[in-house]
Design an enzyme around this catalytic site. Sequence first.
Site, PDB file in Angstrom:
ATOM      1  N   SER A  76       0.670  -1.214  -0.054  1.00 27.29           N
ATOM      2  CA  SER A  76       0.011   0.010  -0.074  1.00 27.29           C
ATOM      3  C   SER A  76       0.794   1.316   0.063  1.00 27.29           C
ATOM      4  CB  SER A  76      -0.714   0.018   1.220  1.00 27.29           C
ATOM      5  OG  SER A  76      -1.871   1.304   1.251  1.00 27.29           O
ATOM      6  N   LYS A  92      -7.734   0.552  -3.837  1.00 24.14           N
ATOM      7  CA  LYS A  92      -7.855  -0.916  -4.479  1.00 24.14           C
ATOM      8  C   LYS A  92      -6.953  -1.727  -3.721  1.00 24.14           C
ATOM      9  CE  LYS A  92      -7.730  -1.422  -9.008  1.00 24.14           C
ATOM     10  NZ  LYS A  92      -7.382  -1.174 -10.334  1.00 24.14           N
ATOM     11  N   TYR A 146      -7.110   5.878   2.252  1.00 24.46           N
ATOM     12  CA  TYR A 146      -6.180   5.161   3.163  1.00 24.46           C
ATOM     13  C   TYR A 146      -6.858   4.634   4.313  1.00 24.46           C
ATOM     14  CZ  TYR A 146      -1.916   3.492   5.520  1.00 24.46           C
ATOM     15  OH  TYR A 146      -0.977   2.593   6.349  1.00 24.46           O
ATOM     16  N   ARG A 187       6.872  12.124   4.414  1.00 21.87           N
ATOM     17  CA  ARG A 187       6.359  11.927   5.811  1.00 21.87           C
ATOM     18  C   ARG A 187       7.326  12.948   6.606  1.00 21.87           C
ATOM     19  NH1 ARG A 187       4.710   5.814   6.346  1.00 21.87           N
ATOM     20  NH2 ARG A 187       6.150   5.552   4.532  1.00 21.87           N
TER      21      ARG A 187
HETATM   22  N1  UDP Z   1       4.586  16.967   9.081  1.00 18.75           N
HETATM   23  C1  UDP Z   1       5.268  18.236   9.129  1.00 18.75           C
HETATM   24  N2  UDP Z   1       6.012  18.624   8.247  1.00 18.75           N
HETATM   25  C2  UDP Z   1       6.389  17.554   7.145  1.00 18.75           C
HETATM   26  C3  UDP Z   1       5.623  16.573   6.953  1.00 18.75           C
HETATM   27  C4  UDP Z   1       4.678  16.089   8.034  1.00 18.75           C
HETATM   28  O1  UDP Z   1       4.932  19.039   9.998  1.00 18.75           O
HETATM   29  O2  UDP Z   1       7.170  18.128   6.168  1.00 18.75           O
HETATM   30  C5  UDP Z   1       3.518  16.772  10.103  1.00 18.75           C
HETATM   31  C6  UDP Z   1       2.112  16.371   9.691  1.00 18.75           C
HETATM   32  O3  UDP Z   1       1.162  17.368   9.292  1.00 18.75           O
HETATM   33  C7  UDP Z   1       2.068  15.319  10.837  1.00 18.75           C
HETATM   34  C8  UDP Z   1       2.971  14.759  11.394  1.00 18.75           C
HETATM   35  O4  UDP Z   1       4.043  15.723  10.756  1.00 18.75           O
HETATM   36  O5  UDP Z   1       1.042  16.243  11.635  1.00 18.75           O
HETATM   37  C9  UDP Z   1       3.316  13.326  10.868  1.00 18.75           C
HETATM   38  O6  UDP Z   1       3.042  13.221   9.461  1.00 18.75           O
HETATM   39  P1  UDP Z   1       3.684  12.038   8.678  1.00 18.75           P
HETATM   40  O7  UDP Z   1       3.428  12.383   7.421  1.00 18.75           O
HETATM   41  O8  UDP Z   1       4.965  11.650   9.048  1.00 18.75           O
HETATM   42  O9  UDP Z   1       2.533  10.711   9.165  1.00 18.75           O
HETATM   43  P2  UDP Z   1       0.981  10.863   9.630  1.00 18.75           P
HETATM   44  O10 UDP Z   1       1.126  10.540  11.175  1.00 18.75           O
HETATM   45  O11 UDP Z   1       0.353  12.144   9.542  1.00 18.75           O
HETATM   46  O12 UDP Z   1       0.477   9.579   8.786  1.00 18.75           O
END
Ligand code: UDP
Length: 314
Positions: A76, A92, A146, A187
């Site tokens: 995924s 999917k 998701y 992320r």
């Molecule tokens: N986040 C951030 N800056 C980035 C990427 C993510 O502040 O450049 C924040 C995002 O908004 C979330 C947290 O970090 O609050 C974790 O985001 P991630 O995408 O790692 O995973 P999630 O837990 O949201 O699936």
Amino acid sequence: MERALVTGGAGFLGSHLCERLLNEGLYVTCLDNLLTGNPKNIGHLIGHDRFRFVKYDVTDYLHVEGKLDYILHFASPASPDDYHRHPIHTLKVGSLGTHKTLGLALAKKARYLVASTSEVYGDPLIHPQKEDYWGNVNPIGPRGVYDEAKRFGEAMVMAYQRVHKLDTRIVRIFNTFGPRMRIKDGRAVPNFITQAINNEDITVYGDGSQTRSFCYISDLVEGIVRLLFSDYKLPVNIGNPLEVSVLDMAKKIKDIVGSKSEIIFKPLPVDDPKVRQPDITLAGDILKWSPNVSIDDGLKQTVEYFKSVLSGDC
Ligand code: UDP
């Protein structure tokens, strides 16, 4: 000799899992359509006499020769950026992909483990999250593709368990980090590390007060393998309960890298959960599992990996 099939085996989690199952002495077939997986993650396993890689989309009809003892469905897109880019694929693989792999498990009489997620709890109203919490998910928001696919997947797994008596496991995976995350995964951890190494602005979304609980990859894999070999058939949280704010995580990464980056603030994505922390009492009771690697040690390993990728060594 036991045989396992790992879908999404060329991804971040999947590749570490393939490696661990090989170390357990199993034959491992890795399926991946490489939408977000990377063949470099399994490059060192190619040529191993108990490892086979097949480029395949598990939402298509699935046929695997010979016996299978275990099927682990990890395929995924998993970062918010990825599932925003591939919303239909995400739906999917969580629905059709889960159905196809369950059908295969039934035909092979294999034990089945699905990678579920803390996202089934959505923007949680209960904190920390225990497995009996049903969640607070927006089905039509951008994250819904998701979250709902994973929730559907869990429902499908339980239906196969109840109707066909299939031997199933469900792991709810909380935020995980470590080597083999993609540089451009989107992320927080890969973004912050890449920005810090390059002395670019570190982009914190919102005011950074939202929290997450970050687990190092080796701890996560240990929990998953213990669950796979246990008798427990209902969902189990695996994650590190140490909760940190996103702003504190950005500062910590900046310090570990020794970076000159500035921390800047960008808009918070829609439906971004405000808090997230696993209650791991159940994993402690039934699997005798808890994480061992500190965030600092895990981050140091991850920073080394990112430095080698960014310098073109890996
Ligand atoms: N986040 C951030 N800056 C980035 C990427 C993510 O502040 O450049 C924040 C995002 O908004 C979330 C947290 O970090 O609050 C974790 O985001 P991630 O995408 O790692 O995973 P999630 O837990 O949201 O699936």
